[in-house]
Design an enzyme around this catalytic site. Structure first.
Site, mmCIF file in Angstrom:
data_model
loop_
_atom_site.group_PDB
_atom_site.id
_atom_site.type_symbol
_atom_site.label_atom_id
_atom_site.label_comp_id
_atom_site.label_asym_id
_atom_site.label_seq_id
_atom_site.Cartn_x
_atom_site.Cartn_y
_atom_site.Cartn_z
ATOM 1 N N HIS A 271 0.830 -1.208 0.000
ATOM 2 C CA HIS A 271 0.000 0.000 0.000
ATOM 3 C C HIS A 271 0.872 1.269 0.000
ATOM 4 O O HIS A 271 0.734 2.141 -0.850
ATOM 5 C CB HIS A 271 -0.909 -0.038 1.236
ATOM 6 C CG HIS A 271 -1.848 1.125 1.333
ATOM 7 N ND1 HIS A 271 -3.141 1.079 0.869
ATOM 8 C CD2 HIS A 271 -1.675 2.372 1.821
ATOM 9 C CE1 HIS A 271 -3.733 2.250 1.077
ATOM 10 N NE2 HIS A 271 -2.855 3.057 1.663
ATOM 11 N N GLU A 272 1.791 1.333 0.959
ATOM 12 C CA GLU A 272 2.625 2.536 1.070
ATOM 13 C C GLU A 272 3.539 2.698 -0.136
ATOM 14 O O GLU A 272 3.883 3.810 -0.531
ATOM 15 C CB GLU A 272 3.434 2.519 2.373
ATOM 16 C CG GLU A 272 2.576 2.517 3.648
ATOM 17 C CD GLU A 272 1.562 3.658 3.705
ATOM 18 O OE1 GLU A 272 1.847 4.742 3.143
ATOM 19 O OE2 GLU A 272 0.478 3.460 4.290
ATOM 20 N N HIS A 275 1.739 4.642 -2.724
ATOM 21 C CA HIS A 275 1.840 6.083 -2.450
ATOM 22 C C HIS A 275 3.185 6.621 -2.923
ATOM 23 O O HIS A 275 3.270 7.663 -3.567
ATOM 24 C CB HIS A 275 1.745 6.340 -0.939
ATOM 25 C CG HIS A 275 0.345 6.306 -0.391
ATOM 26 N ND1 HIS A 275 -0.660 7.094 -0.880
ATOM 27 C CD2 HIS A 275 -0.198 5.591 0.627
ATOM 28 C CE1 HIS A 275 -1.779 6.871 -0.186
ATOM 29 N NE2 HIS A 275 -1.526 5.955 0.727
#
Lengths: 516, 516
Positions: A271-272, A275
């Site tokens: 997920h990160e 980003h």
């Protein structure tokens, strides 16, 4: 062509960005390394920097620099000294800078300092409250944050509601009515789908875990596999995973290990990383725009669409499990096939914690938070009522009840820092990710990939680089040239809608139930 | 009593200290977490902060605040509104602030910025040069740093030599002639002692190692044993171990793992812990003096006396090995007795690396660096000649020759940041530590401890807290109330001398040779 005023403005913005990224570095350290007793002094540091930054973003000198750059720009445009691309970029940069200047000028510098202190104070009390699972410890800090943020919205004095005003930094141009249009189909359909999976019993019942060091190794393997460049990235641990950019070539992300949830760390990392990839693909790498609006992310929904894409559309895909399961088996996990890993990755079972939620109930978590935020800021819900109201809604919508505040309204970091208006970005991110995925699939099909599941074919063959290339070309570089919804329409040819997300969910439920 | 001007000055100093500690936080992050490509932007951040700090420390506003506080203080003193302790503290604070203001005012702000950039640039090139063991990569950066520091000394225009001027921030009032008085006996005696141990063959020949995670556990055990408070401290890794204070309750230290040297990490941790304990014991914890001169360490020699004390007088003592060896055995080290560990801790064998050096040859490492620094800054030694000159002196004084620049003149971080004048502090620290130890032993004897080796008795019984209590009372709280030599004379009753250190070394050699 002379561009002296433009250059001066750029120098000024660069110095502001240096200070802004120092602020981010302090935040990074606060969450990854700072011992707990350091928080009071750190709060003062952050507050001082916030005051300095506000001063730079609202003072007369900046206003003059901006005015002069605008005059110079208009002159150059008339004289035909700029090409079309330059005209577009410069006028958008100036427009966004002016908008921000007006906002900053309306805020009392004292309020800025108070908010910064209250954030540090709030974060500290939130940590303590979580540790003892006692909302009452955090309560005074949250009350103060709510009241300061209301005051902030009042001072900004925009033709928007309080909550809408506070949501602008995360989601430019967002309105409650547009949100209603987008979320209403989800409010209706998600509970129906939840009912459906309840009968299918798709949740796994296995209980296993992996040692921290092994989880770390799997995360390292994942990021290396996805092309991580160690010379510009750093992966660390923090209580709440996040990603931040500390310089044009300095990208940080964190993850965390949750006992008893051996995939949490892995999926947080995915997920990160999404980003971070978005930030790594912003235009400042080629245009020296690190300090300019067009070098910045356009919205948090767009940001979340990227993180959710790498987490859900890639790491949670069937194809990814087919490729990656042997590493989990080798690491000691009770995984004997791609199907095993895939089901572990997709339990589809309502649970209490948002960041551990499956793709289906995730939306419900967000609907609850969004409603509560709006109630707190605009509809008279008192901070004292928050835990009971939280629990009531979880029972109604998800059918699960938190046993304590730790599992309930203390689980997210956002409110501890007075961030209101952020949560819907997550769900909007799901919608955007689904709509982008459809467009990406079409283009990959045009490139000759498997008609049924071109994205899956890329993943199965370890060709995530083809996926990244599409994102690098279509999504990442636009920055704030257009807002999230405009970008969606540009890339996909249609306005944002909840349909692609819902149809993706329906298809996934069907596949999981066939395979089980 | 009105103390408005004093309060205003305090507020100003506090804000300066907030910014100064932000600078330290960036440095900490640069050395522990920042990916390598982040260095250029970090250099700009540090340079900007250095410029802001210099501005605050030299501007007219600060000068006025200082003048007014002085007038107010003189008035309060005359009126008898202050007690003797307040008078002493305030007048010393004012004296030191004025001295620093004069220094800062003499420096061109542009030079400050250039030095900050050159430090970041130098550190980066030094790391690259070390990685490929090639001094020529670092050479241009070092040339620039030498030239900028010479210019700094010229601008400061003090009645001191260039090198002495640059050494002042580390060692207030240090002169080359006093250094000669203190170091000449070492220059004579240390090589004689080296000759002696060469015949005794006290170096161990064992070659063993421990996994990183086990070394980490031993370090954690050590610090917990020595009373580490986790709520105010953080231990991390960096290429060069260091200790820094980021807030009144935020103490950081780093260590490193050196392959093939299983005790290096452990002893570095002990060393840096000594630094940190000194800072933790400074007066700002009780007097809100974090931002005032009296809340600061008096000199780097005093600082090193504390780190060397915990490293050499405690961790390398016979008593410590007697108590700690079972943990090393359990960790898998080939250690079967206190004597085994003690000999491993004290190889007494000349080697090439300062930070891995035994207590005997350590002094030689410093004498070489001090001579080279003075030659570089005052006696026309060119930067190009540094590697060959370094190697020549090592051969002459220690009888060992670096095989490459990594083992030679690239081993220390100091010059990469343009720190000249720091090195003698290490050796002065050895002298001070020895002289303090004699005084401490006397007091512990008065408390009824074993007459022969009262410090050892404390250690053997795990009562390092008694040792720390003495340091907390006699050494740590004085801050800059007096300089290092004055503190030594106050605590020990005699001027600083090399005798206690030399007699300690002679006794240790004797004990090691009897036991071997």
């Amino acid at each position: 062509m002379s561009a002296l005023a433009w250059q001066r403005l750029g120098d000024y913005l660069r110095e502001t960005q240096l200070l802004g990224s120092i602020h981010s570095t302090l935040y990074w350290d606060q969450n990854t390394r700072m011992p707990p007793e350091g928080s009071s002094w750190r709060g003062e540091q952050l507050s001082l920097l916030a005051k300095i930054l506000h001063g730079r973003q609202s003072n007369k000198h900046f206003e003059t620099l901006l005015e002069r750059a605008k005059i110079e720009f208009e002159h150059s445009r008339k004289e035909g000294e700029l090409d079309q691309e330059q005209v577009l970029a410069r006028s958008k940069n100036l427009e966004l800078l002016e908008q921000e200047l007006i906002r900053q000028k309306r805020l009392d510098p004292e309020l800025i300092g108070q908010i910064a202190s209250a954030k540090a104070y709030g974060y500290n009390l939130w940590q303590q409250a979580r540790a003892s699972s006692d909302f009452s410890i955090f309560l005074p800090a949250l009350k103060r944050l709510v009241s300061l943020r209301k005051e902030q919205a009042r001072q900004l004095n925009e033709p928007r509601s309080c909550w809408e005003t506070l949501a602008q930094p995360f989601e430019p141009d967002l309105t409650k009515s547009r949100l209603k249009e987008l979320f209403d189909p989800l409010r209706k359909r998600l509970p129906e789908l939840l009912e459906k999976i309840r009968d299918l019993e798709l949740g796994t019942n296995s209980s296993w875990d992996l040692p921290e060091s092994i989880q770390q190794e799997l995360c390292d393997r994942l990021l290396n596999d996805w092309g991580r460049d160690h010379s510009i990235t750093c992966l660390a641990r923090s209580p709440h995973p996040f990603s931040t950019t500390l310089g044009p070539k300095d990208f940080r992300l964190t993850t965390r290990v949750v006992p008893g949830q051996p995939l949490s760390c892995f999926l947080s990392t995915a997920h990160e990383w999404g980003h971070s990839l978005y930030e790594q693909g912003l235009l400042f790498q080629t245009h020296q725009w690190f300090a300019w609006p067009l070098g910045q992310a356009t919205s948090m929904a767009l940001h979340e669409s990227q993180s959710l894409f790498w987490e859900n559309r890639i790491a949670r895909s069937r194809a990814f499990s087919e490729r990656f399961w042997p590493f989990f088996e080798k690491a000691g996990a009770p995984i004997k096939s791609g199907s095993d890993l895939w089901h572990e990755m997709n339990p589809l079972k309502p649970s209490l914690i948002r960041v551990e939620a499956d793709e289906l109930s995730y939306g419900i978590h967000i609907l609850i938070r969004t409603d509560l935020e709006i109630s707190l800021l605009e509809e008279g819900l008192s901070v004292e009522e928050l835990p009971s109201e939280w629990n009531r809604r979880y029972k109604d919508l998800l059918g699960v009840v938190p046993a304590n505040d730790y599992e309930g309204c203390l689980q997210d970091v956002h409110w501890s820092e007075g961030q209101f208006g952020y949560f819907p970005s997550y769900l909007l991110g799901h919608l955007i990710s689904a709509q982008f995925s459809e467009a990406m699939a079409k283009e990959l099909m045009n490139l000759g990939l498997d008609q049924d599941d071109p994205i899956g074919t890329c993943i199965l063959n370890g060709k995530e680089s083809m996926i990244l290339s599409w994102l690098r070309k279509e999504i990442h570089p636009h920055g704030r040239q257009m807002n999230a919804e405009a970008l969606v329409e540009k890339v996909t040819g249609s306005p944002l809608s909840s349909k692609p997300f819902l149809s993706y969910l329906e298809k996934k439920i069907e596949m999981l139930s066939i395979d089980s």
